[in-house]
Design a protein around this motif. Structure first.
Motif: not given
Length: 266
Positions: A18-23, A10-11, A46-48, A27-29
């Motif tokens: 919306p724009g910032v969240e997508k970015m 979980a992260h 495992v799930s993300m 980066q986290a994926e």
């Protein structure tokens, strides 16, 4: 070996723009995917999950949604609970707030930092477990988890009880304290025998006649080379304990080892 089958990586992202969240998701994926592969190689399903919102609450909601059996979270250096003025604010430490609010077991792991000439050593939780107990209902609930660990991995255990100090050093008080000390030592001895029969490779008992319980727990874990502290907490999370500067709070803030906090059943 302890029955864990599924892991949810979980992260939490502190934004709903919306724009910032997508970015931030992008980066986290890759890092989550790297960790996912490691855990899958170890045999886990495992799930993300990447969630947006205030991180502590977003992670708590996620834990409720999936009905998890435990939350594993790291802390950064010695920063946990460093400033109590931050715990109740939006800037408060995520680990601290999870401990405050959750009614699920939390494994708190202090993050280690590797120097240029070092590599991080894998965390070995079951070299020796320290089990502080006060013979309360909270200790009884935590004991069920200890039994599961002992049956699965046959680990050595240290049982620790800190005797409450009498307010006055009067003769009657001293006599009562000695009597209670004998009773508590007998309790520890019975529990020692039971754990040995359950499968513990070794069981030590420690009865300390007074002092700061939190400090004694931390020092005992260090001096005996314990790899994990397993202890019960009162009520939902340790919110009330945090406000009172309780034993659980002291251990969470100061222990060098991972700590598995077992809250009372809701």
């Amino acid at each position: 070996s302890l029955g864990a089958e599924q892991v949810i990586l979980a992260h939490a992202i502190l934004t709903d723009t919306p724009g910032v969240e997508k970015m931030l998701r992008a980066q986290a994926e890759p890092e989550l995917a790297r960790q996912k592969k490691i855990l899958e190689t170890a045999g886990f399903t495992v799930s993300m999950e990447i969630v947006a919102g205030h991180p502590p609450q977003a992670l708590l909601d996620l834990a409720e949604k999936h009905d998890v059996s435990a939350i594993v979270i790291g802390t950064h250096g010695r920063g946990l609970f460093e400033s109590m003025t931050l715990v109740g604010s939006p800037l408060g430490n995520v680990s601290a707030k999870l401990l405050q609010k959750t009614s699920r077991p939390v494994l708190l792991v202090r993050n280690a930092k590797a120097t240029e000439n070092e590599t991080l050593i894998p965390c070995k939780l079951f070299t020796r477990i320290l089990f502080p107990l006060d013979f309360s209902d909270a200790s009884e609930v935590a004991l069920a988890y200890l039994e599961t660990l002992v049956r699965a991995v046959h680990c050595p255990v240290t049982l620790l009880h800190v005797q409450e100090e009498q307010p006055r050093p009067m003769f009657a008080a001293r006599r009562d304290a000695l009597s209670q000390q004998k009773i508590n030592q007998a309790r520890l001895n019975r529990l020692k025998l039971w754990l040995e029969q359950t499968g513990a490779s070794e069981v030590k008992t420690e009865l300390v006649p007074g002092g700061s319980a939190g400090e004694i727990i931390v020092n005992t874990a260090r001096d005996q080379g314990c790899s994990l502290i397993l202890m019960g907490t009162q009520g939902k999370g340790i919110t009330r304990e945090l406000l009172l500067g309780s034993v659980a709070h002291q251990v969470a803030r100061r222990a060098e080892q991972p700590v598995l906090f077992i809250p009372m059943l809701p």
